[in-house]
Enzyme design. Structure first.
Site, mmCIF file in Angstrom:
data_model
loop_
_atom_site.group_PDB
_atom_site.id
_atom_site.type_symbol
_atom_site.label_atom_id
_atom_site.label_comp_id
_atom_site.label_asym_id
_atom_site.label_seq_id
_atom_site.Cartn_x
_atom_site.Cartn_y
_atom_site.Cartn_z
ATOM 1 N N GLY A 67 0.523 71.566 -61.956
ATOM 2 C CA GLY A 67 1.291 70.573 -61.208
ATOM 3 C C GLY A 67 0.384 69.917 -60.178
ATOM 4 O O GLY A 67 -0.852 70.039 -60.253
ATOM 5 N N GLU A 79 15.103 59.766 -46.539
ATOM 6 C CA GLU A 79 15.926 60.828 -47.135
ATOM 7 C C GLU A 79 16.541 61.673 -46.022
ATOM 8 O O GLU A 79 16.255 61.470 -44.841
ATOM 9 C CB GLU A 79 15.061 61.690 -48.064
ATOM 10 C CG GLU A 79 14.556 60.910 -49.271
ATOM 11 C CD GLU A 79 13.657 61.729 -50.187
ATOM 12 O OE1 GLU A 79 14.061 62.833 -50.562
ATOM 13 O OE2 GLU A 79 12.564 61.255 -50.500
ATOM 14 N N HIS A 110 19.709 71.479 -54.091
ATOM 15 C CA HIS A 110 19.766 70.039 -53.848
ATOM 16 C C HIS A 110 21.234 69.617 -53.903
ATOM 17 O O HIS A 110 21.955 70.021 -54.820
ATOM 18 C CB HIS A 110 18.962 69.285 -54.910
ATOM 19 C CG HIS A 110 18.663 67.872 -54.517
ATOM 20 N ND1 HIS A 110 19.642 66.908 -54.468
ATOM 21 C CD2 HIS A 110 17.514 67.266 -54.139
ATOM 22 C CE1 HIS A 110 19.093 65.756 -54.071
ATOM 23 N NE2 HIS A 110 17.796 65.958 -53.857
ATOM 24 N N ARG A 122 19.409 68.813 -45.824
ATOM 25 C CA ARG A 122 19.893 69.149 -47.169
ATOM 26 C C ARG A 122 20.809 70.378 -47.215
ATOM 27 O O ARG A 122 21.768 70.416 -47.966
ATOM 28 C CB ARG A 122 18.652 69.412 -48.019
ATOM 29 C CG ARG A 122 18.862 69.282 -49.453
ATOM 30 C CD ARG A 122 17.531 69.302 -50.148
ATOM 31 N NE ARG A 122 16.959 67.978 -50.283
ATOM 32 C CZ ARG A 122 15.834 67.729 -50.944
ATOM 33 N NH1 ARG A 122 15.165 68.708 -51.500
ATOM 34 N NH2 ARG A 122 15.370 66.496 -51.051
ATOM 35 N N HIS A 162 17.052 74.124 -56.509
ATOM 36 C CA HIS A 162 16.059 73.050 -56.520
ATOM 37 C C HIS A 162 14.669 73.487 -56.067
ATOM 38 O O HIS A 162 13.673 73.148 -56.705
ATOM 39 C CB HIS A 162 16.572 71.944 -55.603
ATOM 40 C CG HIS A 162 15.706 70.725 -55.540
ATOM 41 N ND1 HIS A 162 15.483 69.923 -56.628
ATOM 42 C CD2 HIS A 162 15.028 70.159 -54.505
ATOM 43 C CE1 HIS A 162 14.685 68.915 -56.282
ATOM 44 N NE2 HIS A 162 14.386 69.044 -55.004
ATOM 45 N N ARG A 191 13.533 73.267 -46.284
ATOM 46 C CA ARG A 191 12.480 72.244 -46.385
ATOM 47 C C ARG A 191 13.032 70.841 -46.142
ATOM 48 O O ARG A 191 14.078 70.469 -46.680
ATOM 49 C CB ARG A 191 11.869 72.289 -47.787
ATOM 50 C CG ARG A 191 10.851 71.200 -48.065
ATOM 51 C CD ARG A 191 10.312 71.350 -49.462
ATOM 52 N NE ARG A 191 11.341 71.139 -50.441
ATOM 53 C CZ ARG A 191 11.489 70.021 -51.149
ATOM 54 N NH1 ARG A 191 10.679 68.993 -50.971
ATOM 55 N NH2 ARG A 191 12.452 69.915 -52.033
HETATM 56 P P1 FAD Z 1 4.609 72.597 -60.406
HETATM 57 O O1 FAD Z 1 4.514 71.141 -60.354
HETATM 58 O O2 FAD Z 1 5.911 73.177 -60.776
HETATM 59 O O3 FAD Z 1 3.516 73.132 -61.439
HETATM 60 C C1 FAD Z 1 3.499 74.487 -61.817
HETATM 61 C C2 FAD Z 1 2.554 74.645 -62.988
HETATM 62 O O4 FAD Z 1 2.313 76.018 -63.227
HETATM 63 C C3 FAD Z 1 3.081 74.090 -64.303
HETATM 64 O O5 FAD Z 1 2.013 73.464 -64.943
HETATM 65 C C4 FAD Z 1 3.481 75.330 -65.087
HETATM 66 O O6 FAD Z 1 3.427 75.187 -66.469
HETATM 67 C C5 FAD Z 1 2.422 76.303 -64.606
HETATM 68 N N1 FAD Z 1 2.792 77.709 -64.735
HETATM 69 C C6 FAD Z 1 3.844 78.345 -64.211
HETATM 70 N N2 FAD Z 1 3.808 79.654 -64.519
HETATM 71 C C7 FAD Z 1 2.690 79.839 -65.263
HETATM 72 C C8 FAD Z 1 2.104 80.968 -65.888
HETATM 73 N N3 FAD Z 1 2.644 82.182 -65.843
HETATM 74 N N4 FAD Z 1 0.959 80.796 -66.574
HETATM 75 C C9 FAD Z 1 0.381 79.567 -66.666
HETATM 76 N N5 FAD Z 1 0.892 78.463 -66.106
HETATM 77 C C10 FAD Z 1 2.037 78.605 -65.400
HETATM 78 N N6 FAD Z 1 9.209 67.224 -53.718
HETATM 79 C C11 FAD Z 1 8.856 66.196 -52.935
HETATM 80 O O7 FAD Z 1 8.068 66.362 -51.999
HETATM 81 N N7 FAD Z 1 9.350 64.945 -53.179
HETATM 82 C C12 FAD Z 1 10.217 64.686 -54.180
HETATM 83 O O8 FAD Z 1 10.624 63.558 -54.373
HETATM 84 C C13 FAD Z 1 10.626 65.761 -55.007
HETATM 85 N N8 FAD Z 1 11.522 65.563 -56.001
HETATM 86 C C14 FAD Z 1 11.796 66.601 -56.854
HETATM 87 C C15 FAD Z 1 12.628 66.370 -57.942
HETATM 88 C C16 FAD Z 1 12.864 67.375 -58.860
HETATM 89 C C17 FAD Z 1 13.763 67.115 -60.039
HETATM 90 C C18 FAD Z 1 12.259 68.639 -58.685
HETATM 91 C C19 FAD Z 1 12.487 69.744 -59.671
HETATM 92 C C20 FAD Z 1 11.459 68.887 -57.575
HETATM 93 C C21 FAD Z 1 11.220 67.871 -56.660
HETATM 94 N N9 FAD Z 1 10.400 68.077 -55.557
HETATM 95 C C22 FAD Z 1 10.061 67.034 -54.753
HETATM 96 C C23 FAD Z 1 9.702 69.346 -55.374
HETATM 97 C C24 FAD Z 1 8.271 69.195 -55.910
HETATM 98 O O9 FAD Z 1 8.287 68.404 -57.067
HETATM 99 C C25 FAD Z 1 7.648 70.524 -56.235
HETATM 100 O O10 FAD Z 1 7.819 71.428 -55.193
HETATM 101 C C26 FAD Z 1 6.158 70.354 -56.482
HETATM 102 O O11 FAD Z 1 5.963 69.369 -57.457
HETATM 103 C C27 FAD Z 1 5.550 71.655 -56.917
HETATM 104 O O12 FAD Z 1 4.236 71.433 -57.330
HETATM 105 P P2 FAD Z 1 3.358 72.653 -57.790
HETATM 106 O O13 FAD Z 1 2.059 72.098 -58.223
HETATM 107 O O14 FAD Z 1 3.381 73.688 -56.756
HETATM 108 O O15 FAD Z 1 4.156 73.267 -59.046
HETATM 109 C C1 SIN Z 2 14.868 63.879 -54.019
HETATM 110 O O1 SIN Z 2 14.314 62.885 -54.470
HETATM 111 O O2 SIN Z 2 16.020 63.891 -53.579
HETATM 112 C C2 SIN Z 2 14.116 65.158 -54.004
HETATM 113 C C3 SIN Z 2 13.190 65.154 -52.879
HETATM 114 C C4 SIN Z 2 12.686 66.523 -52.593
HETATM 115 O O3 SIN Z 2 13.097 67.498 -53.206
HETATM 116 O O4 SIN Z 2 11.844 66.623 -51.706
#
Ligand code: FAD
Ligand code: SIN
Length: 526
Positions: free
Chosen positions: A13, A113, A241, A288, A349, A384
Site C-alpha cells: 500500500g 471532512e 466509518h 467520526r 473502517h 483518527r
Molecule cells: P494498505 O494500503 O492496506 O496495504 C497493505 C498491503 O499489505 C497490501 O498490499 C496487502 O496485500 C499487504 N499484506 C497484508 N498482509 C500481508 C501478508 N501477510 N503478506 C504479504 N502482504 C500482506 N485514509 C485517508 O487518509 N484518506 C482517505 O480518504 C481514506 N479513505 C479510505 C477509504 C476506504 C474505503 C478505506 C478502506 C480506507 C480509507 N482510508 C483513508 C484509510 C487509508 O486508506 C489506509 O489507512 C491506508 O491506505 C493504509 O495504507 P497501508 O500502506 O498502511 O496499508
Molecule cells: C472518507 O473519504 O470518508 C474516508 C477518509 C478517511 O478514512 O480518512
C-alpha cells in the site's frame, strides 16, 4: 528455499511502496504482496490526504483538530511532527507522479471532512487512493533495485526464537532476521533473510461482517508482531466509518466519503428529519466517532436498517464532477444522488491502534519497522481525524527510510536460521472448519464488540472467541498452510487483543464506548 536481501518490505500500500522507493537507492529491496501489487486499502481511499497548504489554515489548527478528534489520547509531539512534515511528503508524492485536483485559479481544490476546522484535504476526485496506488506501483515497477513478489503471504517474523532461544515481550534485545513467506502458487514456505524488515500490512477491517476494507485487511502484521513478542497498543480503538452504502451482501461495503458531507450533504432519518445537531455543534461534520454513534443510536430507536444522506439540494453538475465514483456507483443501483437520498450505515473502517513504534517507525523489536495503518504512532489517539492516515503513512515512510538507511551498515544477515518445518502436516480435510469459524468470528466481533460495548458483551465475546481460537490453533498445527487459515488465525489473534484492551479500559473514550462506563476519565489496565 532461502532468499537474502537488504530490505524486506511486507505490504504494497502507500506505506510499503513509499518506503521501498526511498530505500531502494541504498540496497536491494524485496517487496512482498499477498495478492496483486495494486490491491490494498490505499487503493480505495476516497476523501484524500490532509495537510496544511494555504491560509487561513495553519499548523496549529490542524494539530488542534487532530488532538480534539483523538479525545485526549494523542501524543502531542507526534501530532505536531506529522502535521509539520506532511506537506513536504505530499510534494514527494506529486514528484512521484500523483496528481491532486486544482481549481480554476490553479490552487489545490481542498476538501473538508468531519472534525476539520478548515478545508485542507487534497484529493483526486473521489478516487484519491487509486491515483496514489497506481502512481506508486508504476514507479516501483520501474526501479531496478526492487524485486516484486506478488501472491506471497508473510506468515511469521524470524527472531532468536527460531534459533531455540527464549524470547520475552518487552525484552530489549529481540532481533528480527526476516520472515517466513508462503508462496501461494507452490504452497512452499520460504525463508527470507534481511538486514531490515518493514511491516506495512495495513488494517484489520475483516474482523467485522461489514467493512469498507478489501479482503486483504486481515491484521496479519499485528498478529505476526504479537506472536514475535513485540508490543501492540490501542487496539480497542477500531474506527467505524459513519457512511458506507447500505447494499446488503456487497463486500467490501462501498464507502460514501465524508468529503460529501464536507461538500454539504446532510444526514437525515428515513422520515427526512435532520438529527446530527442533537449530538454535536458541528452537526454532520462532527468527529467520526460521534457521527457513527449517533447513526447507530438513530437506527436503534427507529428500527431502520439505515439512515439517509441527502445531496438533493446541492448543485448537480458540481456534485457529479467532484464525486463521479459515488455518482456512478449509486446510479448502478438506481439511486440518482442528485435527487434521491443515499441509504448509509456505519461499517468497520480503520484500526487506530497497532504495533507500537517510535518517531522513526521502529518497533520494540530491533531491525523491525512498522508504518502505515498497521502501526500505532501516537497520532490518532482514541479516534483518527479523517484523511490523516495517508499523511501519517508518507511521513513515517520517510522517517523510517532515513533511519533504516543509517542503521543498515551495522547489520549482517543471520545465516543460521533454520528453514520452515512442515513435517507431519497435511492439507485440511474440510475447508468448512476454516470458513465457518471465520463467519463466527465476524459475528462475535460485530454483535458484541462494535460501536457500543458493555462488560457483558465483551465477556461473552471473549468466551466464544476462545473456543474458535483453540479449534483454529489445533487445525494450524496439523495443516499445510493456506492463506485463509493463516488469515483466520491472525484475525482471531487481533480480535483477542481488541477484547483484552477494551476490557482493560474502564471508561468511554473516542471510539471505545461502553454503557458500563459511559464517562471519560479512568485508565487502561491492559
Ligand atoms: P494498505 O494500503 O492496506 O496495504 C497493505 C498491503 O499489505 C497490501 O498490499 C496487502 O496485500 C499487504 N499484506 C497484508 N498482509 C500481508 C501478508 N501477510 N503478506 C504479504 N502482504 C500482506 N485514509 C485517508 O487518509 N484518506 C482517505 O480518504 C481514506 N479513505 C479510505 C477509504 C476506504 C474505503 C478505506 C478502506 C480506507 C480509507 N482510508 C483513508 C484509510 C487509508 O486508506 C489506509 O489507512 C491506508 O491506505 C493504509 O495504507 P497501508 O500502506 O498502511 O496499508
Ligand atoms: C472518507 O473519504 O470518508 C474516508 C477518509 C478517511 O478514512 O480518512
Amino acid at each position: 528455499m532461502i532468499r537474502e536481501t537488504e530490505f524486506l518490505v511486507l505490504g504494497s500500500g502507500i506505506a510499503g511502496l513509499s518506503f521501498a522507493l526511498k530505500v531502494a537507492e541504498f540496497g536491494k529491496v524485496i517487496l512482498i504482496s499477498k495478492t496483486s501489487l495494486e490491491e490494498s486499502n490505499t487503493k480505495y481511499a476516497q476523501g484524500g490526504i490532509a495537510a496544511v497548504t494555504y491560509e487561513p489554515d495553519n499548523i496549529k489548527k490542524h494539530v488542534e483538530d487532530t488532538l480534539i478528534a483523538g479525545d485526549g489520547l494523542c501524543n502531542r509531539e507526534i501530532v505536531e511532527m506529522v502535521v509539520k512534515e506532511a506537506p513536504a511528503q505530499i510534494q514527494q508524492l506529486i514528484d512521484w507522479g500523483v496528481s491532486f485536483d486544482r481549481n480554476e485559479k490553479g490552487a489545490y481544490d481542498l476538501g473538508r471532512e468531519g472534525g476539520h476546522s478548515e478545508y485542507r484535504v487534497l484529493h483526486h476526485k473521489d478516487k484519491t487512493g487509486e491515483e496514489i496506488q497506481n502512481s506508486l506501483v508504476k514507479r516501483v515497477k520501474e526501479h531496478r533495485n526492487i524485486e516484486i513478489l506478488e501472491n506471497h503471504f508473510a506468515v511469521d517474523l524470524i527472531t532468536q526464537h527460531h534459533l531455540g532461544k527464549l524470547v520475552k515481550r518487552n525484552q530489549k534485545n529481540t532481533d528480527c532476521y526476516g520472515s517466513y513467506i508462503l508462496d501461494l502458487q507452490t504452497d512452499q514456505v520460504n525463508t527470507f533473510l534481511s538486514k531490515i524488515t518493514l511491516i506495512a500490512t495495513g488494517g484489520t477491517g475483516n474482523l467485522y461482517e461489514s467493512t469498507t476494507n478489501p479482503k486483504i485487511a486481515t491484521g496479519d502484521g499485528i498478529a505476526m508482531v504479537y506472536r514475535a513478542k513485540g508490543v501492540i497498543e490501542n487496539m480497542e480503538f477500531m474506527q467505524f466509518h459513519p457512511t458506507s452504502l447500505y447494499n446488503p451482501g456487497e463486500k467490501p461495503s462501498f464507502l460514501i466519503t465524508e468529503a460529501l458531507r464536507g461538500f454539504g450533504a446532510i444526514l437525515k432519518t428515513t422520515k427526512g428529519e435532520e438529527f446530527m445537531q442533537k449530538y454535536h455543534k458541528k452537526g454532520c461534520l462532527a468527529p467520526r466517532d460521534i457521527v457513527a454513534r449517533a447513526i447507530d443510536y438513530e437506527m436503534k430507536i427507529s428500527g431502520d436498517d439505515y439512515v439517509h444522506l441527502d445531496c438533493s439540494h446541492l448543485n448537480a453538475k458540481k456534485l457529479k464532477d467532484h464525486f463521479p465514483n459515488i455518482y456512478n456507483k449509486c446510479l448502478s443501483l438506481n439511486i440518482n444522488i442528485t435527487k434521491d437520498p443515499i441509504p448509509v450505515v456505519p461499517a468497520a473502517h480503520y484500526m487506530c491502534g497497532g504495533i507500537k513504534v517510535d518517531k522513526n517507525g521502529c518497533s520494540a523489536i530491533n531491525r523491525l519497522y512498522a508504518i502505515g495503518e498497521v502501526s500505532s504512532t501516537g497520532l490518532h489517539g482514541a479516534n483518527r481525524l479523517a484523511s490523516n492516515s495517508l499523511s501519517e503513512a508518507v511521513v513515517y515512510a520517510d522517517r523510517a527510510a532515513k533511519d533504516a538507511i543509517k542503521k543498515i551498515v551495522h547489520q549482517e544477515i543471520n545465516k543460521n536460521i533454520p528453514e520452515w518445518d512442515s513435517q507431519g502436516t497435511t492439507y485440511p480435510e474440510e475447508m468448512i472448519m476454516i470458513t465457518q469459524n471465520y463467519k463466527e468470528m465476524q459475528q462475535i466481533m460485530s454483535n458484541y464488540v462494535g460501536i457500543v460495548r458493555s462488560n457483558l458483551r465483551l465477556e461473552r465475546a471473549l468466551r466464544r472467541l476462545e473456543i474458535i481460537y483453540k479449534e483454529t490453533e489445533e487445525l494450524y498445527e496439523r495443516s499445510i498452510l493456506s492463506q485463509k487459515l493463516c488469515e483466520l488465525r491472525n484475525l482471531i489473534n487481533v480480535g483477542y487483543l481488541i477484547l483484552k484492551m477494551a476490557q482493560g479500559l474502564h471508561e468511554s473514550r473516542g471510539l471505545h464506548y461502553t454503557i458500563d462506563y459511559p464517562k471519560k476519565g479512568s485508565v487502561s489496565e491492559f
